[in-house]
Design a protein around this motif. Structure first.
Motif, PDB file in Angstrom:
ATOM      1  N   SER A  43       0.837  -1.210   0.000  1.00 23.92           N
ATOM      2  CA  SER A  43       0.000   0.000   0.000  1.00 23.92           C
ATOM      3  C   SER A  43       0.867   1.253   0.000  1.00 23.92           C
ATOM      4  O   SER A  43       0.551   2.229  -0.682  1.00 23.92           O
ATOM      5  N   ASP A 158      -6.100  -0.952  -4.641  1.00 21.51           N
ATOM      6  CA  ASP A 158      -5.524  -1.484  -3.393  1.00 21.51           C
ATOM      7  C   ASP A 158      -6.461  -2.524  -2.788  1.00 21.51           C
ATOM      8  O   ASP A 158      -7.436  -2.179  -2.130  1.00 21.51           O
ATOM      9  N   GLU A 159      -6.173  -3.786  -3.019  1.00 23.50           N
ATOM     10  CA  GLU A 159      -6.940  -4.923  -2.507  1.00 23.50           C
ATOM     11  C   GLU A 159      -8.444  -4.713  -2.692  1.00 23.50           C
ATOM     12  O   GLU A 159      -9.209  -4.832  -1.729  1.00 23.50           O
TER      13      GLU A 159
HETATM   14 MG   LIG Z   1      -2.083  -2.728   2.266  1.00 20.79          MG
END
Ligand SMILES: [Mg+2]
Ligand SMILES: Nc1ncnc2c1ncn2[C@@H]1O[C@H](COP(=O)(O)OP(=O)(O)O)[C@@H](O)[C@H]1O
Length: 369
Positions: A43, A158-159
């Protein structure tokens, strides 16, 4: 659309260094998956590309232009988060249109862009709903719609699938790939899930402790992991590892392991580490097959898992645990003895101390450094 280049990118918080000098050249239109265990810096790296996090060292450029000092809103990047980050009081239509309205884009064009995104994402019938009236998958699509209407140079994710249930995750994985086929936009997708990485990426960046372990196509990482960390991370159930010493005798190579047991390896000598070398032998579950007594590992079955399609035998030999994948339903039970041999042409050798891959021939192998 644009290329993204990272040169010796670093990040520290105080004196804690979390990104250790990353070099990465992402081609225009490529779909890159950044994968690694929780806390490895995925991240942080993504947020530095987005401009949401300052860069402690190195150079970031997008489309050839240096970006270190460019404000996030001027980088022409769209980011999709795990939390969706939708405005709860706004309709789907207004959520998707928001960024364009803020920029003062002409209303007729906004309407066209929203209709186009809604068509691509099958959201047309939901435009008047509020986020709370949508399923998780639909909210995720709205979040992507907000990114699409901006026609950004780069998409960052992000995910985005982590909050969805397993079935929906598989479906969204396919949808995001198809969206990429259609838009051909440079994308960086972060996940901790190696299956998502394998199935979605043009190329995978595998990160650990803020350092790139390997950068390559999914099959390069699967077939030629450049170290033991990559070998263990990619694939599920993971690669089997047996520590031992290489022996060469009269043209026959073997690994001695445990309390002096040997298994013949028998690939061409040229591909083997030197005699006497302490190695970790690696082989994947699908490359471990039943064999005659006296060959391979003599093991005991400790547990059996079947999905109907695949059958996994978990076994133990001399205190070494290993897993064999069988597509046929074998007539065996827990506690049975079974002899298992790894396929001679599917062996991986790693230095026991450094963990680095030993075999020199790896025609497709590519690392970042
Ligand atoms: Mg992360
Ligand atoms: N604002 C911050 N201050 C201090 N440490 C941070 C901060 N943000 C992240 N970290 C640390 O940086 C490391 C990488 O975090 P992160 O990039 O979120 O990992 P990932 O996304 O791979 O799970 C972690 O050890 C985390 O604790």
């Amino acid at each position: 659309m644009s290329s993204v280049t990272l040169s010796n990118i670093k990040k520290s918080y105080g004196d804690v260094s979390v990104i250790q000098g990353i070099d990465l050249a992402i081609n225009n239109g490529e779909f890159i998956v950044l994968v690694g265990p929780s806390g490895c810096g995925k991240s942080t790296l993504l947020r530095m590309i987005a401009g949401l996090e300052s860069i402690s060292g190195g150079t970031l450029s997008i489309g050839g232009d240096p970006m270190n000092d460019v404000h996030a809103r001027d980088r022409d990047i769209a980011m999709v988060f795990q939390s969706y980050a939708l405005y709860p009081h706004m309709s789907v239509r207004d959520n998707i249109a928001f960024a364009l309205k803020m920029r003062g884009v002409d209303p007729a064009r906004i309407e066209r862009e929203v209709a186009n995104a809604a068509e691509i994402l099958s959201l047309g019938h939901l435009l008047d709903r509020l986020p709370r009236e949508l399923s998780g998958g639909q909210r995720q699509r709205v979040a992507m719609g907000r990114a699409i209407v901006r026609h950004p140079k780069v998409f960052l994710f992000d995910e985005p699938l982590s909050n969805l249930d397993a079935k929906l995750r598989v479906q969204m994985r396919v949808e995001i790939r198809e969206l990429h086929q259609r838009l051909q936009a440079t994308s960086v997708f972060v996940t901790h899930d190696q299956v998502e990485a394998m199935t979605m990426a043009d190329r995978i960046v595998l990160l650990n402790d803020g350092v790139i372990q390997q950068f390559g196509t999914p099959l390069e990482l699967y077939d030629y992991p450049c170290n033991r960390f990559v070998a263990a991370f990619i694939g599920s159930p993971g690669m089997n590892f047996v520590d031992g010493t290489i022996e060469h005798e009269e043209g026959i190579a073997a690994l001695s392991y445990g309390d002096g047991r040997r298994i013949e390896l028998n690939p061409e000598m040229a591909r083997l580490p030197a005699a006497g070398q302490a190695v970790t032998l690696g082989f994947r579950p699908e490359h471990l097959q039943p064999c005659a007594k006296g060959q391979g590992f003599e093991t005991l079955i400790t547990s059996i898992e079947t999905t109907g399609f695949e059958n996994y035998l978990y076994c133990e030999a001399q205190g070494v645990r290993m897993c064999a994948l069988q597509f046929e339903r074998l007539d065996c039970r827990v506690g049975d003895s079974i002899h298992l041999r790894p396929a001679a042409d599917k062996l991986h050798f790693f230095d026991q101390v450094t963990g680095l891959r030993l075999e020199s021939e790896a025609p497709l192998m590519r690392t970042a450094s």
